[in-house]
Motif scaffolding. Structure first.
Motif, short mmCIF file in Angstrom:
data_model
loop_
_atom_site.label_atom_id
_atom_site.label_comp_id
_atom_site.label_asym_id
_atom_site.label_seq_id
_atom_site.Cartn_x
_atom_site.Cartn_y
_atom_site.Cartn_z
N THR A 138 0.86 -1.17 0.00
CA THR A 138 0.00 0.00 0.00
C THR A 138 0.90 1.23 0.00
OG1 THR A 138 -0.07 0.20 2.41
CG2 THR A 138 -1.71 -1.25 1.36
N GLU A 139 0.29 2.38 -0.18
CA GLU A 139 1.07 3.62 -0.14
C GLU A 139 1.73 3.81 1.22
OE1 GLU A 139 -1.85 6.47 -1.21
OE2 GLU A 139 -2.07 5.70 -3.25
N ASP A 140 0.98 3.50 2.28
CA ASP A 140 1.54 3.65 3.63
C ASP A 140 2.69 2.69 3.86
OD1 ASP A 140 -0.27 5.65 4.18
OD2 ASP A 140 -1.64 4.36 5.32
N GLU A 141 2.55 1.46 3.39
CA GLU A 141 3.63 0.48 3.54
C GLU A 141 4.87 0.91 2.76
OE1 GLU A 141 0.97 -3.60 4.17
OE2 GLU A 141 1.51 -2.92 2.15
N ALA A 142 4.68 1.44 1.56
CA ALA A 142 5.81 1.90 0.76
C ALA A 142 6.50 3.08 1.43
CB ALA A 142 5.33 2.29 -0.65
N GLN A 143 5.72 3.99 1.99
CA GLN A 143 6.31 5.13 2.68
C GLN A 143 7.15 4.66 3.86
OE1 GLN A 143 3.54 8.16 3.90
NE2 GLN A 143 5.05 9.25 5.15
N ALA A 144 6.60 3.74 4.65
CA ALA A 144 7.31 3.26 5.83
C ALA A 144 8.60 2.55 5.43
CB ALA A 144 6.41 2.33 6.63
N TYR A 145 8.54 1.76 4.37
CA TYR A 145 9.74 1.02 3.96
C TYR A 145 10.82 1.96 3.45
CZ TYR A 145 12.95 -2.03 1.53
OH TYR A 145 14.10 -2.66 1.11
N HIS A 146 10.48 2.83 2.53
CA HIS A 146 11.49 3.68 1.88
C HIS A 146 11.95 4.83 2.77
CE1 HIS A 146 11.61 1.66 -1.96
NE2 HIS A 146 10.28 1.65 -2.00
N ALA A 147 11.20 5.16 3.81
CA ALA A 147 11.60 6.24 4.71
C ALA A 147 12.95 5.97 5.35
CB ALA A 147 10.54 6.45 5.79
N GLU A 148 13.26 4.71 5.59
CA GLU A 148 14.53 4.38 6.22
C GLU A 148 15.71 4.79 5.35
OE1 GLU A 148 16.11 0.75 8.86
OE2 GLU A 148 15.57 0.16 6.81
N GLN A 149 15.75 4.33 4.11
CA GLN A 149 16.87 4.67 3.23
C GLN A 149 16.88 6.16 2.91
OE1 GLN A 149 16.99 2.79 -0.64
NE2 GLN A 149 19.14 3.31 -0.96
N ILE A 150 15.71 6.74 2.69
CA ILE A 150 15.65 8.17 2.42
C ILE A 150 16.18 8.96 3.60
CG2 ILE A 150 14.04 10.10 2.09
CD1 ILE A 150 12.38 8.20 0.31
N GLY A 151 15.91 8.50 4.80
CA GLY A 151 16.45 9.16 5.98
C GLY A 151 17.97 9.10 6.02
N TRP A 152 18.53 7.95 5.68
CA TRP A 152 19.99 7.85 5.63
C TRP A 152 20.55 8.84 4.62
CZ3 TRP A 152 19.44 1.87 4.73
CH2 TRP A 152 19.16 1.24 5.94
N LEU A 153 19.94 8.91 3.46
CA LEU A 153 20.45 9.76 2.39
C LEU A 153 20.25 11.25 2.69
CD1 LEU A 153 19.17 7.60 -0.58
CD2 LEU A 153 21.58 8.00 0.00
N ALA A 154 19.13 11.58 3.32
CA ALA A 154 18.85 12.98 3.63
C ALA A 154 19.84 13.56 4.62
CB ALA A 154 17.43 13.12 4.16
N ALA A 155 20.51 12.70 5.38
CA ALA A 155 21.49 13.17 6.36
C ALA A 155 22.88 13.33 5.76
CB ALA A 155 21.54 12.19 7.54
N THR A 156 23.02 13.17 4.44
CA THR A 156 24.31 13.29 3.76
C THR A 156 24.34 14.56 2.91
OG1 THR A 156 23.63 12.13 1.75
CG2 THR A 156 24.36 10.77 3.62
N ASP A 157 25.32 14.65 2.03
CA ASP A 157 25.43 15.77 1.10
C ASP A 157 24.57 15.59 -0.14
OD1 ASP A 157 27.22 17.23 2.64
OD2 ASP A 157 28.98 16.24 1.77
N GLY A 167 7.40 0.10 -10.46
CA GLY A 167 6.39 -0.51 -11.32
C GLY A 167 4.98 -0.34 -10.85
N THR A 168 4.77 0.37 -9.72
CA THR A 168 3.41 0.61 -9.22
C THR A 168 3.28 2.04 -8.72
OG1 THR A 168 3.81 -0.03 -6.90
CG2 THR A 168 3.28 -1.81 -8.45
N VAL A 169 2.10 2.59 -8.88
CA VAL A 169 1.84 3.94 -8.40
C VAL A 169 1.94 4.00 -6.88
CG1 VAL A 169 0.04 5.71 -8.18
CG2 VAL A 169 0.44 4.60 -10.39
N ALA A 170 1.47 2.97 -6.20
CA ALA A 170 1.51 2.99 -4.74
C ALA A 170 2.93 3.16 -4.22
CB ALA A 170 0.89 1.70 -4.18
N GLU A 171 3.89 2.48 -4.85
CA GLU A 171 5.27 2.62 -4.39
C GLU A 171 5.80 4.02 -4.69
OE1 GLU A 171 9.22 -0.06 -3.81
OE2 GLU A 171 7.96 -0.54 -5.53
N GLY A 172 5.46 4.56 -5.85
CA GLY A 172 5.89 5.91 -6.17
C GLY A 172 5.34 6.93 -5.19
N VAL A 173 4.07 6.78 -4.84
CA VAL A 173 3.44 7.69 -3.88
C VAL A 173 4.12 7.58 -2.52
CG1 VAL A 173 1.32 8.13 -2.57
CG2 VAL A 173 1.21 7.74 -5.04
N GLY A 174 4.41 6.36 -2.09
CA GLY A 174 5.07 6.16 -0.80
C GLY A 174 6.44 6.80 -0.75
#
Length: 316
Positions: A138-157, A167-174
């Motif tokens: 679901t969109e919420d599940e995709a957000q929760a999963y990808h938030a971890e890696q995005i958090g790591w990257l957001a703390a860098t340069d 391949g799915t809109v739900a993952e893109g939205v998340g």
């Protein structure tokens, strides 16, 4: 400091080259073994880091020759929790891989003053197989999963994050919602099958419109990747307002389907000159196409052909 899409030169109309098929180049041309297509594992060794830098330097040299900027995409497409677990890497180690990848790109940016601007992007891949929507989140599940890696990257340069081969809109939205929460600009790149539809069957234009509608248009722009232009050009030719939201393309050199590519034992690198001409045709359809690069089967030759055809109008 919060970064916004307005901080990205490509959203202001500045053309940036980017790289090509990193994993296919490393495997088929450079002879590396990349389990699960995970290029981030090369960060562990001196030889691997040297290979990554050599790969990116070849592409940066093309940008220098053509007088344009460059978008450096981190080798972190597989550097998220589930893929790391398959390779025996715990979350702490995965966080280090993501940090090390951005640090490597920051070093490359510093050592290449002849190319400006240089934008650094943290690259994100699908949770499952991008070719097969086998991880139906679901969109919420995709957000929760990808938030971890995005958090790591957001703390860098990293200046932004880019999720490719989705391949799915739900993952893109998340992904977009997770990046918005982390205050970092985000780009989503969908892949298509030979019929111009996402692997889950959604038409490309509908996918972009639905993603924007569910995220209040929060993505800096969209991209299309891991498909040959012949596969998605008809969808573009039939498109309307959503075409303006496509800011980048990373096409395959091969006209093979995803299933055929998965089974191929040899690399199909297509025809670089022909692909360059295909990009010039795409640019006439996509008025906001500013990021030019390649995907499976492409290498620096294809990017050079794109630059020749799109920036100087040559026939490559």
């Amino acid at each position: 400091m919060t970064k916004t899409r307005n901080d990205l030169p490509q959203t202001r109309g500045e053309t940036l080259l980017t790289d090509s098929g990193l994993e296919t180049t490393l495997i088929f041309n450079d002879g590396f073994d990349l389990p699960q297509f995970a290029a981030y594992t090369l960060l562990e060794t001196t030889e691997g880091r040297r290979a990554l830098k050599s790969y990116f330097r070849r592409h940066l040299a093309i940008a220098a020759d053509h007088g344009v900027g460059f978008l450096l995409e981190a080798p972190t497409w597989r550097a998220s929790r589930d893929w790391g677990e398959r390779l025996g890497h715990d979350p702490d180690r995965m966080a280090r891989f993501n940090r090390d990848a951005i640090a490597l790109l920051a070093d490359l940016r510093a050592e290449t003053p002849a190319v400006r601007p240089v934008v650094i992007s943290g690259n994100i891949g699908p949770r499952g197989d991008g070719y097969v929507p086998d991880t139906a989140m679901t969109e919420d599940e995709a957000q929760a999963y990808h938030a971890e890696q995005i958090g790591w990257l957001a703390a860098t340069d990293a200046d932004m994050v880019t999720a490719v081969t989705l391949g799915t809109v739900a993952e893109g939205v998340g992904v977009i919602r997770a990046a918005r929460a982390a205050n970092i600009p985000v780009v989503v790149s969908y892949t298509t099958e030979t019929d111009g539809r996402l692997p889950d069957g959604t038409p490309l234009g509908q996918a972009l419109e639905e993603t924007d509608a569910r995220t209040d248009g929060a993505a800096a722009y969209f991209m299309v990747n891991c498909a040959h232009p012949d596969h998605f050009r008809p969808a573009l030719e039939a498109g309307h307002g959503w075409l303006a939201r496509i800011g980048g393309v990373r096409a395959n050199a091969s006209r093979m389907s995803h299933a055929e590519l998965d089974e191929a034992e040899a690399l199909d690198d297509g025809n670089p000159a022909e692909l360059g001409r295909d990009y010039a045709r795409l640019r006439r359809l996509l008025t906001n196409l500013t990021v030019l690069g390649g995907c499976c089967g492409t290498d620096h030759r294809h990017v050079e052909a794109m630059a020749d055809c799109c920036l100087h109008g040559t026939s490559a």
